[in-house]
Design a protein around this motif. Structure first.
Motif, short mmCIF file in Angstrom:
data_model
loop_
_atom_site.label_atom_id
_atom_site.label_comp_id
_atom_site.label_asym_id
_atom_site.label_seq_id
_atom_site.Cartn_x
_atom_site.Cartn_y
_atom_site.Cartn_z
N UNK A 1 0.82 -1.22 0.00
CA UNK A 1 0.00 0.00 0.00
C UNK A 1 0.85 1.26 0.00
N UNK A 2 2.14 1.14 -0.28
CA UNK A 2 3.03 2.29 -0.35
C UNK A 2 3.04 3.06 0.98
N UNK A 3 2.95 2.31 2.09
CA UNK A 3 3.05 2.93 3.41
C UNK A 3 1.77 3.50 3.96
N UNK A 4 0.63 3.33 3.25
CA UNK A 4 -0.65 3.85 3.75
C UNK A 4 -1.26 2.83 4.71
N UNK A 5 -1.54 3.27 5.94
CA UNK A 5 -2.14 2.39 6.93
C UNK A 5 -3.58 2.05 6.54
N UNK A 6 -4.06 0.88 6.92
CA UNK A 6 -5.47 0.54 6.64
C UNK A 6 -6.42 1.36 7.49
N UNK A 7 -7.63 1.55 7.00
CA UNK A 7 -8.68 2.25 7.74
C UNK A 7 -9.34 1.24 8.67
N UNK A 8 -9.11 1.37 9.96
CA UNK A 8 -9.64 0.39 10.91
C UNK A 8 -11.16 0.39 10.94
N UNK A 9 -11.79 1.49 10.54
CA UNK A 9 -13.26 1.53 10.51
C UNK A 9 -13.80 0.64 9.40
N UNK A 10 -13.01 0.46 8.35
CA UNK A 10 -13.44 -0.39 7.24
C UNK A 10 -13.02 -1.84 7.43
N UNK A 11 -11.82 -2.04 7.97
CA UNK A 11 -11.30 -3.41 8.08
C UNK A 11 -11.69 -4.11 9.37
N UNK A 12 -12.05 -3.32 10.39
CA UNK A 12 -12.35 -3.92 11.68
C UNK A 12 -11.10 -4.37 12.43
N UNK A 13 -9.94 -4.01 11.93
CA UNK A 13 -8.69 -4.42 12.58
C UNK A 13 -8.42 -3.56 13.81
N UNK A 14 -7.49 -4.01 14.62
CA UNK A 14 -7.18 -3.33 15.86
C UNK A 14 -6.48 -2.01 15.59
N UNK A 15 -6.93 -0.98 16.31
CA UNK A 15 -6.30 0.32 16.26
C UNK A 15 -5.99 0.79 17.66
N UNK A 16 -5.66 2.05 17.81
CA UNK A 16 -5.23 2.56 19.10
C UNK A 16 -6.34 2.43 20.15
N UNK A 17 -7.60 2.62 19.76
CA UNK A 17 -8.68 2.54 20.73
C UNK A 17 -8.83 1.12 21.28
N UNK A 18 -8.84 0.14 20.38
CA UNK A 18 -9.00 -1.24 20.83
C UNK A 18 -7.84 -1.70 21.69
N UNK A 19 -6.62 -1.31 21.31
CA UNK A 19 -5.45 -1.71 22.08
C UNK A 19 -5.46 -1.08 23.47
N UNK A 20 -5.84 0.19 23.52
CA UNK A 20 -5.88 0.88 24.81
C UNK A 20 -6.94 0.27 25.73
N UNK A 21 -8.09 -0.06 25.17
CA UNK A 21 -9.15 -0.68 25.98
C UNK A 21 -8.70 -2.02 26.54
N UNK A 22 -7.98 -2.78 25.75
CA UNK A 22 -7.46 -4.06 26.23
C UNK A 22 -6.49 -3.86 27.39
N UNK A 23 -5.56 -2.94 27.24
CA UNK A 23 -4.53 -2.73 28.24
C UNK A 23 -5.07 -2.10 29.52
N UNK A 24 -6.12 -1.32 29.40
CA UNK A 24 -6.71 -0.71 30.59
C UNK A 24 -7.24 -1.76 31.57
#
Length: 287
Positions: free
Chosen positions: A249-272
């Protein structure tokens, strides 16, 4: 209930108790959502902490510090810790076992290998004379208070496997592990020779042992199943795939809203969930 007693109760309950191999705090955080028991795998720890294979590089203070962090974040989970050969020396083995118990470990596995040691599913393993290992094991058993101690043999010759398994079953060890056992038939042979002593079985992807379900293991009389590397190997594949995708993808990150993959919000909720102030509301996952 003390941590050792809690694991001992799980071991003696009906069925096979699964313990999931974790390699760092993040993998433990994910595994905690699914299982209530961890195996602190030497293979995984050597890979994650040192970037090295499981051939004897682990220093016991590093392992102790990791277990201390795990217990703080996961106060109710079983923690079975791989201590390899007890870090060579008899007195060091006793010291480490006492430190781990005070830190909150539920149990330890100690093998009968001699240096240079190897992963239990690797070729070229060397083993101590049985009498020397039994001396070390007895000292460790006399050093613990409540801690579960699993006696492990890495013997590969068939008559020696049975000889050692029978000898280990006569000790006060809480369970027996024959690592790298190659067939269902040999699980049955070990089960028979150790009598009513709890039996532990180690599964590792690509290893020498057969791939068996918990139902199958329970029918074979296996009391504990440790899964050494499911988190480590899954991370290997996922990270490699994600970075290949990033290059494509030439360095473009995936859109987590479209892919459902983990992003900063999901990771933070897990660690909390690991914050100590949440422990009163948190219960470990059940299987």
């Amino acid at each position: 209930m003390l941590h050792g007693s809690a694991l001992r109760q799980a071991i003696t309950s009906p069925g096979t108790t699964p313990l999931i191999g974790i390699y760092d705090m993040y993998s433990a955080s994910i595994a905690a959502q699914h299982y209530n028991g961890f195996f602190v795998s030497g293979f995984g720890f050597a890979a994650s902490h040192y970037g090295l294979p499981d051939i004897g590089f682990i220093a016991w203070p590093d392992m102790l510090a990791f277990v201390e962090r795990l217990r703080l974040a996961f106060p109710a989970h079983h923690l079975l810790v791989d201590i390899d050969d007890g870090y060579v020396d008899h007195e060091v083995a006793c010291h480490v076992v006492q430190r781990l118990e005070r830190t909150g470990a539920s149990g330890v596995i100690m093998e009968d290998q001699r240096r240079p040691r190897r992963c239990g599913h690797a070729d070229g393993k060397l083993i101590l004379p049985l009498e020397e290992y039994l001396e070390k094991l007895q000292l460790v058993l006399s050093s613990r208070k409540d801690l579960v101690v699993v006696a492990r043999t890495d013997a590969t010759e068939e008559s020696e496997i049975l000889r050692r398994a029978a000898a280990l079953a006569e000790t006060d060890a809480d369970a027996i592990l024959v690592d790298g056992v190659r067939s269902v038939a040999w699980i049955r042979k070990v089960r028979e020779v150790i009598g009513d002593k709890p039996l532990l079985f180690n599964q590792i992807a690509g290893g020498k042992s057969p791939r068996l379900s918990l139902t199958e293991l329970s029918e074979l009389g296996v009391d504990i199943a440790i899964y050494s590397t499911p988190c480590l190997f899954a991370a290997h594949g996922a990270i490699d795939g994600a970075l290949n995708d990033l290059k494509t993808a030439d360095g473009r990150l995936p859109d987590t809203r479209e892919t459902g993959s983990i992003g900063v919000k999901g990771a933070t909720e897990l660690l909390e969930k690991n914050l100590s102030r949440h422990h009163g509301n948190r219960r470990p996952a059940r299987v």
